[in-house]
Design an enzyme around this catalytic site. Sequence first.
Site, PDB file in Angstrom:
ATOM      1  N   HIS A 129       0.840  -1.201   0.000  1.00 34.82           N
ATOM      2  CA  HIS A 129       0.000   0.000   0.000  1.00 34.82           C
ATOM      3  C   HIS A 129       0.879   1.257   0.000  1.00 34.82           C
ATOM      4  CE1 HIS A 129      -2.718  -2.970   2.200  1.00 34.82           C
ATOM      5  NE2 HIS A 129      -3.475  -2.615   1.180  1.00 34.82           N
ATOM      6  N   GLY A 184      -3.002  -1.765  -7.257  1.00 31.42           N
ATOM      7  CA  GLY A 184      -1.871  -2.685  -7.373  1.00 31.42           C
ATOM      8  C   GLY A 184      -2.095  -3.727  -8.460  1.00 31.42           C
ATOM      9  N   VAL A 200       4.627  -5.595  -4.605  1.00 36.90           N
ATOM     10  CA  VAL A 200       5.740  -5.572  -3.644  1.00 36.90           C
ATOM     11  C   VAL A 200       5.799  -6.938  -2.959  1.00 36.90           C
ATOM     12  CG1 VAL A 200       6.651  -4.478  -1.561  1.00 36.90           C
ATOM     13  CG2 VAL A 200       5.508  -3.088  -3.307  1.00 36.90           C
ATOM     14  N   SER A 255      -2.508  -8.308   3.116  1.00 36.05           N
ATOM     15  CA  SER A 255      -3.039  -8.148   4.476  1.00 36.05           C
ATOM     16  C   SER A 255      -3.360  -9.514   5.070  1.00 36.05           C
ATOM     17  CB  SER A 255      -4.302  -7.292   4.453  1.00 36.05           C
ATOM     18  OG  SER A 255      -4.030  -6.048   3.839  1.00 36.05           O
ATOM     19  N   ARG A 256      -3.656 -10.495   4.207  1.00 34.18           N
ATOM     20  CA  ARG A 256      -4.032 -11.833   4.692  1.00 34.18           C
ATOM     21  C   ARG A 256      -2.818 -12.668   5.108  1.00 34.18           C
ATOM     22  NH1 ARG A 256      -8.293 -11.126   0.557  1.00 34.18           N
ATOM     23  NH2 ARG A 256     -10.295 -11.231   1.636  1.00 34.18           N
TER      24      ARG A 256
HETATM   25  P1  AMP Z   1      -6.456  -4.179  -0.335  1.00 31.20           P
HETATM   26  O1  AMP Z   1      -6.294  -3.321   0.877  1.00 31.20           O
HETATM   27  O2  AMP Z   1      -5.934  -5.566  -0.186  1.00 31.20           O
HETATM   28  O3  AMP Z   1      -7.857  -4.107  -0.908  1.00 31.20           O
HETATM   29  O4  AMP Z   1      -5.528  -3.542  -1.441  1.00 31.20           O
HETATM   30  C1  AMP Z   1      -5.561  -2.171  -1.750  1.00 31.20           C
HETATM   31  C2  AMP Z   1      -4.695  -1.914  -2.946  1.00 31.20           C
HETATM   32  O5  AMP Z   1      -3.357  -2.330  -2.661  1.00 31.20           O
HETATM   33  C3  AMP Z   1      -5.143  -2.717  -4.177  1.00 31.20           C
HETATM   34  O6  AMP Z   1      -5.032  -1.887  -5.328  1.00 31.20           O
HETATM   35  C4  AMP Z   1      -4.158  -3.854  -4.210  1.00 31.20           C
HETATM   36  O7  AMP Z   1      -3.947  -4.363  -5.509  1.00 31.20           O
HETATM   37  C5  AMP Z   1      -2.903  -3.187  -3.690  1.00 31.20           C
HETATM   38  N1  AMP Z   1      -1.948  -4.166  -3.154  1.00 31.20           N
HETATM   39  C6  AMP Z   1      -2.195  -5.184  -2.301  1.00 31.20           C
HETATM   40  N2  AMP Z   1      -1.079  -5.910  -2.082  1.00 31.20           N
HETATM   41  C7  AMP Z   1      -0.103  -5.336  -2.840  1.00 31.20           C
HETATM   42  C8  AMP Z   1       1.291  -5.625  -3.047  1.00 31.20           C
HETATM   43  N3  AMP Z   1       1.907  -6.657  -2.454  1.00 31.20           N
HETATM   44  N4  AMP Z   1       1.986  -4.820  -3.891  1.00 31.20           N
HETATM   45  C9  AMP Z   1       1.390  -3.770  -4.510  1.00 31.20           C
HETATM   46  N5  AMP Z   1       0.086  -3.437  -4.330  1.00 31.20           N
HETATM   47  C10 AMP Z   1      -0.646  -4.213  -3.507  1.00 31.20           C
END
Ligand code: AMP
Length: 284
Positions: free
Chosen positions: A43, A153, A182, A192-193
């Site tokens: 993030h 992402g 990343v 997050s999981r």
């Molecule tokens: P989330 O909080 O999981 O819904 O993710 C929020 C944003 O962060 C989304 O656009 C995801 O694709 C991105 N995201 C989650 N994990 C990663 C990662 N490891 N690298 C880059 N972006 C990420």
Amino acid sequence: MIVADDRAGLLKAREALGIGAGASSGGSALALVPTMGALHEGHRSLIRLARERAAHVAVSIFVNPLQFGPAEDYSRYPRTFDADLEVCAAEGVGVVFAPSVQDMYLPDRQVGVSAGEMGSVVEGEFRPGHLDGVLTVVLKLFNLVQPDVAVFGRKDAQQLAMIRRMVADLNLPVSIVGGPTVREPDGLALSSRNRYLSPDDRTAALALSRALEAGSGRRAPEEIRGAALAVLGAEPSLAVDYLVLVDPATFAEVGDDYAGEAILAVAARVGSTRLIDNVTVDVR
Ligand code: AMP
């Protein structure tokens, strides 16, 4: 940093920061990074990309019930709001938008976005309605925050492709930017999981990125799939939902005569945790 939880708060924040009615009409641009919180380095990297693209950055933090199936982890999804605010402040975020479920969804809500055919393949096959829920919340966030740019992402590759489709199909005035995935030093994509994983689970989970790496060393579709499946098959504690090689724009499986960039995507369960990952592969 201003924390807003509804439209009125967002309007006040825009005024306080001097954010105009869109960069094209002379105001300074706003970039949105939508998240479900439990912020990690992935993030953060998106927030940094957003800062390069716009004078002001907004981060939304909202665990969207619409994108979770009935048997999924909505209630146990990690919620770390205070730590998330610290991350946002440290990264120079101007506005955090953190609405309640009640503020986002009317109890008699009727209308939402349909992800169409493309929303029922790959992830959509295993998570029916998931991409409808994602697109509905993203459209609502765009309407509430009114960003010029939104950053997502590539870790969630089908989500990113579907958001680009929604912007094209519905003429949304937002530029979409995709940020690279990343990873931990050993290859595990940050998620997050990941915090649900026991040490043994985490070792098994490494097979996802190793499989993608094995596949991306090959050039022909059958060899790419075969090399990746061999790695997945050698990890008995993984339950694989899918391993697919797809067209990046449509998420349709590529044929043997395909040439160009494709996405090699995998989803698997380790214990009760479901993980996804993908890489871009040059198919020849
Ligand atoms: P989330 O909080 O999981 O819904 O993710 C929020 C944003 O962060 C989304 O656009 C995801 O694709 C991105 N995201 C989650 N994990 C990663 C990662 N490891 N690298 C880059 N972006 C990420």
